[in-house]
Design a protein around this motif. Structure first.
Motif, PDB file in Angstrom:
ATOM      1  N   GLY A  22      34.995  21.792  28.066  1.00 27.10           N
ATOM      2  CA  GLY A  22      34.621  21.994  29.627  1.00 27.10           C
ATOM      3  C   GLY A  22      33.955  20.948  30.044  1.00 27.10           C
ATOM      4  O   GLY A  22      33.052  20.240  29.497  1.00 27.10           O
ATOM      5  N   ARG A  23      33.792  20.799  31.409  1.00 27.29           N
ATOM      6  CA  ARG A  23      32.963  19.751  32.225  1.00 27.29           C
ATOM      7  C   ARG A  23      32.097  20.485  33.060  1.00 27.29           C
ATOM      8  O   ARG A  23      32.676  21.225  33.957  1.00 27.29           O
ATOM      9  N   GLY A  39      42.180  19.788  31.667  1.00 28.22           N
ATOM     10  CA  GLY A  39      43.667  19.991  31.723  1.00 28.22           C
ATOM     11  C   GLY A  39      43.922  21.326  32.335  1.00 28.22           C
ATOM     12  O   GLY A  39      42.838  22.083  32.716  1.00 28.22           O
ATOM     13  N   PHE A  40      45.079  21.615  32.663  1.00 27.99           N
ATOM     14  CA  PHE A  40      45.649  22.914  33.313  1.00 27.99           C
ATOM     15  C   PHE A  40      46.491  23.601  32.369  1.00 27.99           C
ATOM     16  O   PHE A  40      47.202  23.198  31.567  1.00 27.99           O
ATOM     17  N   GLU A  89      38.966  24.534  30.244  1.00 27.20           N
ATOM     18  CA  GLU A  89      40.174  24.880  29.740  1.00 27.20           C
ATOM     19  C   GLU A  89      40.459  26.239  29.878  1.00 27.20           C
ATOM     20  O   GLU A  89      39.645  26.900  29.208  1.00 27.20           O
ATOM     21  N   ALA A  90      41.634  26.881  30.192  1.00 27.84           N
ATOM     22  CA  ALA A  90      41.884  28.157  30.261  1.00 27.84           C
ATOM     23  C   ALA A  90      42.365  28.469  28.840  1.00 27.84           C
ATOM     24  O   ALA A  90      43.145  27.560  28.062  1.00 27.84           O
ATOM     25  N   VAL A  91      41.728  29.417  28.332  1.00 26.87           N
ATOM     26  CA  VAL A  91      42.195  29.875  27.009  1.00 26.87           C
ATOM     27  C   VAL A  91      43.266  31.212  26.896  1.00 26.87           C
ATOM     28  O   VAL A  91      43.085  32.029  27.728  1.00 26.87           O
ATOM     29  N   ARG A  92      44.389  30.768  26.206  1.00 22.20           N
ATOM     30  CA  ARG A  92      45.412  31.928  26.157  1.00 22.20           C
ATOM     31  C   ARG A  92      44.779  32.937  25.064  1.00 22.20           C
ATOM     32  O   ARG A  92      44.474  32.745  23.968  1.00 22.20           O
ATOM     33  N   ALA A  93      44.574  34.251  25.625  1.00 20.93           N
ATOM     34  CA  ALA A  93      43.892  35.303  24.533  1.00 20.93           C
ATOM     35  C   ALA A  93      44.720  36.267  24.344  1.00 20.93           C
ATOM     36  O   ALA A  93      45.604  36.683  25.169  1.00 20.93           O
TER      37      ALA A  93
END
Ligand code: GDP
Ligand code: MN
Length: 375
Positions: A22-23, A39-40, A89-93
């Motif tokens: 994260g930023r 990242g996307f 960053e989105a996490v795949r959960a």
């Protein structure tokens, strides 16, 4: 003191709890660079201290730099008081768990709670299916034991690699909870990814204000408190809570404060704020009354029973504060304990309405508040 998510996540990361990359940004112009770094797809999260951000539209996903920037612009324009946004960053959960460490006040022990159905609906799970929230009491001297942890995670339906990773996270969370003198250390959701990793999707830490002197890394900033009054009280070391009613309560001791709160509620009154006037704060009547007045209450109710915190010293303080502040709302007081025989004389010319006992003080205060504050 509540910490912001980004602060809690930094502490998590430094203490062995995996967090998404994260930023932190302080304005929309920083969004592109931050999003490209993480990242996307990425997630943009408003850094505010209230919960329920997901439902309030303060957690949004972006798939492109343009989208990310548009979301950030909207946040900074629309969310009152917003200073920072966390771009992650989105996490795949595959799963979202709820995990928390807190203090069980009744038993005086640590309380580990968990739920297989974590995420934004945890409050309704707690309301409608309370048995789905697992609870494990932890002896604070011995700490979280391996057998407790194993049993707890097994009951959360974790097996294999996710079990191992969640065990490491839970143990680290409990250690951090103890080390920081936290009132609450919570991860909701704890993501379990398709490849079996456990990653903290959200982070909540509340540090006990009474322990802040042991943790100089936390500075008491205005942004951590809900009002100027709460902020000033924290700086003074005065326990202080706001409830939105019209009776300001100054009490000595948590037990008496709880009792008076209940008596007021039972009598149909509503507390504006509670301020601790006992213990080391019993000579701060001026500050206390000024903070109460800032809530614009219809009446100030003062109930104390002090031994070391002398009733006569408190009365002197109150009389002095009234001379100085000339409050425009009635004050009802029942000051008891050491030196109580002098209270009558000390407060004689002050205009304070004195009650012989707690019940009468509460009755009088609720009556005055009900009449709109005229004594
Ligand atoms: P809160 O509503 O204030 O507790 O904010 P959260 O940080 O918990 O975010 C709200 C919800 O958004 C979470 O419970 C998740 O369901 C979802 N969410 C946030 N970030 C991600 C992410 O990176 N991946 C996935 N799959 N869901 C996310
Ligand atoms: Mn959450």
């Amino acid at each position: 003191m509540k910490l912001f998510e980004y602060q809690s996540k930094r502490l998590f990361g430094d203490n062995g709890i995996p967090v998404p990359k994260g930023r932190l940004i302080t304005g929309p112009e920083d969004t592109r660079a931050a999003a490209l770094e993480v990242g996307f797809p990425c997630v943009l999260k408003c850094q505010v201290l209230s919960g329920g951000r997901g439902k309030a539209g303060m957690v949004r996903r972006a798939d492109t730099p343009d989208e990310a920037e548009a979301i950030a612009r909207r946040y900074f324009r629309e969310v009152p008081g917003l200073k920072t946004v966390l771009v992650e960053e989105a996490v795949r959960a595959e799963r979202e768990l709820f995990l928390s460490c807190s203090v069980d006040a009744v038993s005086g022990r640590g309380l580990l709670m968990g739920c297989a159905l974590g995420g934004v609906d945890i409050e309704s799970v707690a309301r409608e299916h309370p048995n789905d929230i697992l609870k494990e009491c932890v002896d604070l001297d011995r700490g979280l034991q391996r057998f407790q942890l194993n049993d707890f995670l097994w009951r959360l339906d974790l097996r294999g690699e996710p079990f191992k990773q969640a065990a490491a996270v839970t143990a680290a969370l409990f250690r951090l909870f103890l080390a920081l003198d936290a009132e609450l250390a919570e991860i909701n959701p704890l993501f379990i990814t398709p490849d079996g990793r456990a990653v903290a999707g959200d982070a909540k830490l509340v540090i006990d204000d009474n322990s802040l002197f042991r943790h100089p890394q936390f500075t008491i900033d205005r942004e951590h408190y809900p009002s100027d009054m709460a902020f000033e009280a924290a700086q003074e070391g005065i326990p202080y809570l706001e409830f939105g009613g019209d009776i300001s309560l100054m009490c000595a001791g948590a037990g008496l404060a709880n009792t008076v709160y209940d008596l007021v509620s039972f009598a149909g009154g509503k507390i504006a704020n509670y301020l601790e006037f006992g213990g080391p704060n019993y000579m701060k009547a001026g500050t206390a009354i000024r903070l109460c007045l800032a809530n614009r209450p219809r009446v100030i109710l003062i109930v104390t029973f002090g031994t070391i915190a002398r009733a006569d010293v408190m009365a002197e303080g109150i009389a002095g504060a009234i001379r100085e502040l000339r409050p425009d709302c009635p004050i009802v007081a029942c000051l008891r304990g050491t030196g109580e025989e002098k209270v009558e004389e000390i407060l004689a010319a002050s205009g304070v309405l004195r009650a012989p006992d707690t019940e009468e003080a509460v009755r009088l205060a609720v009556e005055i508040a009900g009449k709109g504050g005229m004594g």
